[in-house]
Design an enzyme around this catalytic site. Structure first.
Site, PDB file in Angstrom:
ATOM      1  N   LYS A  52       0.754  -1.526   0.217  1.00 11.19           N
ATOM      2  CA  LYS A  52      -0.086  -0.432   0.219  1.00 11.19           C
ATOM      3  C   LYS A  52       0.821   1.325   0.239  1.00 11.19           C
ATOM      4  O   LYS A  52       0.744   2.237  -0.470  1.00 11.19           O
ATOM      5  CB  LYS A  52      -0.924   0.050   1.137  1.00 11.19           C
ATOM      6  CG  LYS A  52      -1.471  -0.586   0.966  1.00 11.19           C
ATOM      7  CD  LYS A  52      -2.693  -1.311   2.458  1.00 11.19           C
ATOM      8  CE  LYS A  52      -3.691  -2.598   1.855  1.00 11.19           C
ATOM      9  NZ  LYS A  52      -4.481  -2.984   3.059  1.00 11.19           N
ATOM     10  N   GLN A  96      -4.580  -1.622   9.563  1.00 11.76           N
ATOM     11  CA  GLN A  96      -4.479  -2.836   8.802  1.00 11.76           C
ATOM     12  C   GLN A  96      -5.716  -3.753   9.070  1.00 11.76           C
ATOM     13  O   GLN A  96      -4.741  -4.152  11.178  1.00 11.76           O
ATOM     14  CB  GLN A  96      -3.281  -3.495   8.580  1.00 11.76           C
ATOM     15  CG  GLN A  96      -3.046  -4.502   7.595  1.00 11.76           C
ATOM     16  CD  GLN A  96      -3.583  -4.466   6.525  1.00 11.76           C
ATOM     17  OE1 GLN A  96      -3.167  -3.418   5.410  1.00 11.76           O
ATOM     18  NE2 GLN A  96      -4.008  -5.600   6.370  1.00 11.76           N
ATOM     19  N   ASP A 119     -11.354   2.376   3.355  1.00 11.35           N
ATOM     20  CA  ASP A 119     -11.556   1.140   3.273  1.00 11.35           C
ATOM     21  C   ASP A 119     -12.854   1.202   2.587  1.00 11.35           C
ATOM     22  O   ASP A 119     -13.309  -0.437   2.153  1.00 11.35           O
ATOM     23  CB  ASP A 119     -10.818   0.199   4.496  1.00 11.35           C
ATOM     24  CG  ASP A 119      -9.931  -0.584   4.137  1.00 11.35           C
ATOM     25  OD1 ASP A 119      -9.280  -0.478   2.776  1.00 11.35           O
ATOM     26  OD2 ASP A 119      -9.163  -0.192   5.022  1.00 11.35           O
TER      27      ASP A 119
END
Ligand code: NDP
Length: 279
Positions: A52, A96, A119
């Site tokens: 990422k 995460q 997200d």
């Protein structure tokens, strides 16, 4: 033999487009920063986080990395999220997953400002998707829509069967296909006659987390097959939720594992980051 839907190539195209968009935004004085938080040092999570960060660098946005020790308390994590929510220089925040067991995942997801939830997991964003309002969409399902559109798969009016109903893949996937005017069936572990239901699908999207579960007899001749699953064996070889060699002889188009859905998730995360910059 099925035509391969090349996720690697399509994700590279998307990242190039985003790079150009970011350069334009920079000319207008708009900068982007993604805050990436990792708690503990699970090796798989570290790989994802690094990928990422690399993608941010590629498209030209900053990434702020927070690598917190395993023993970080929920309160400490919530305090950091609150600081980032209030930091005007940060447009996107990502924690995460999974987080260590002593931290409640739902509480963490709910604490991230919906405006920075790149997200797309916050209930407000999920709700917006449900009622067709603007909001961040979960990256893997959003990536699958891009894969289908950029591979000229017609969605409207088609029978789509989604296998799996998780909050991050199955459910948002079904909602997105509905938004694209497919006739959608969601299946799960209690579905009766799964094989029969799958055989009705013009577009079959599989996210069940069981290696090579979907064999050729689940697939209608000429169907488009999207395999979300990722499984790594002891020799580091990857496989999906679909038995590829059986599926490729029946499907008209198919995503391979690796190189199908996987690369799209990060591309769509970057897309959400750029969207966050423009809001
Ligand atoms: P979950 O384990 O959260 O959900 C699995 C779903 O599959 C559940 O809804 C479950 O039903 C259903 N299911 C399980 N067994 C069966 C069965 N025998 N028949 C029908 N349905 C079944 O998984 P995720 O959605 O998080 O992930 C699915 C897969 O996709 C995994 O392999 C994961 O690694 C991969 N993945 C890949 C990503 C990528 O970027 N390519 C991103 C995210 C995930 P029930 O609800 O009834 O339990």
């Amino acid at each position: 033999m099925a035509q391969i839907i090349d996720g690697k190539k399509i994700s590279a195209e998307i990242k190039e487009e985003l790079k150009a968009k970011v350069a334009q935004l920079k000319e207008q004085g708009i900068e982007g920063t993604l805050a990436v938080i990792q708690v503990g040092n699970d090796p798989a999570s570290s790989v994802y986080v690094n990928n990422k960060k690399r993608a941010c660098e590629f498209i030209g946005i900053h990434s702020k990395s927070f690598e917190l020790p395993e023993e970080t308390t929920q309160e400490e994590l919530l305090k950091l999220i609150d600081e980032l929510n209030n930091d005007k220089s940060v447009n996107g925040i990502l924690v995460q997953l999974p987080v260590p067991a002593h931290i409640d995942e739902k509480t963490i997801i709910n604490a991230i400002s919906p405006k920075k939830d790149v997200d797309g997991f916050h209930p407000e964003n999920v709700g917006s998707l449900t009622i067709g309002q603007e909001g961040f969409v979960s990256c893997t399902p959003a990536g699958i829509i891009e894969l289908l559109k950029r591979s000229d798969v017609e969605i409207a009016g088609k029978n789509c069967v989604v296998v799996g109903r998780s909050n991050i893949v199955g459910k948002p996937m079904a909602l997105l296909m509905l938004r694209e005017n497919a006739t959608v069936t969601i299946t799960h572990s209690r579905t009766a006659n799964l094989k029969e239901v799958c055989c009705n699908a013009d577009i079959l999207i599989v996210a069940i987390g069981k290696k090579e579960f979907i064999t050729g007899d689940y697939i209608k001749e000429g169907a488009v097959v999207i395999d979300v699953g990722i499984h790594r064996d002891e020799n580091n070889k990857l496989a999906g939720d679909v038995k590829y060699d059986e599926a490729e002889v029946k499907a008209s188009k198919i995503t391979p594992v690796p190189g199908g859905v996987g690369p799209m998730t990060i591309a769509m995360l970057m897309n959400n980051c750029v969207e966050a910059m423009t809001r």
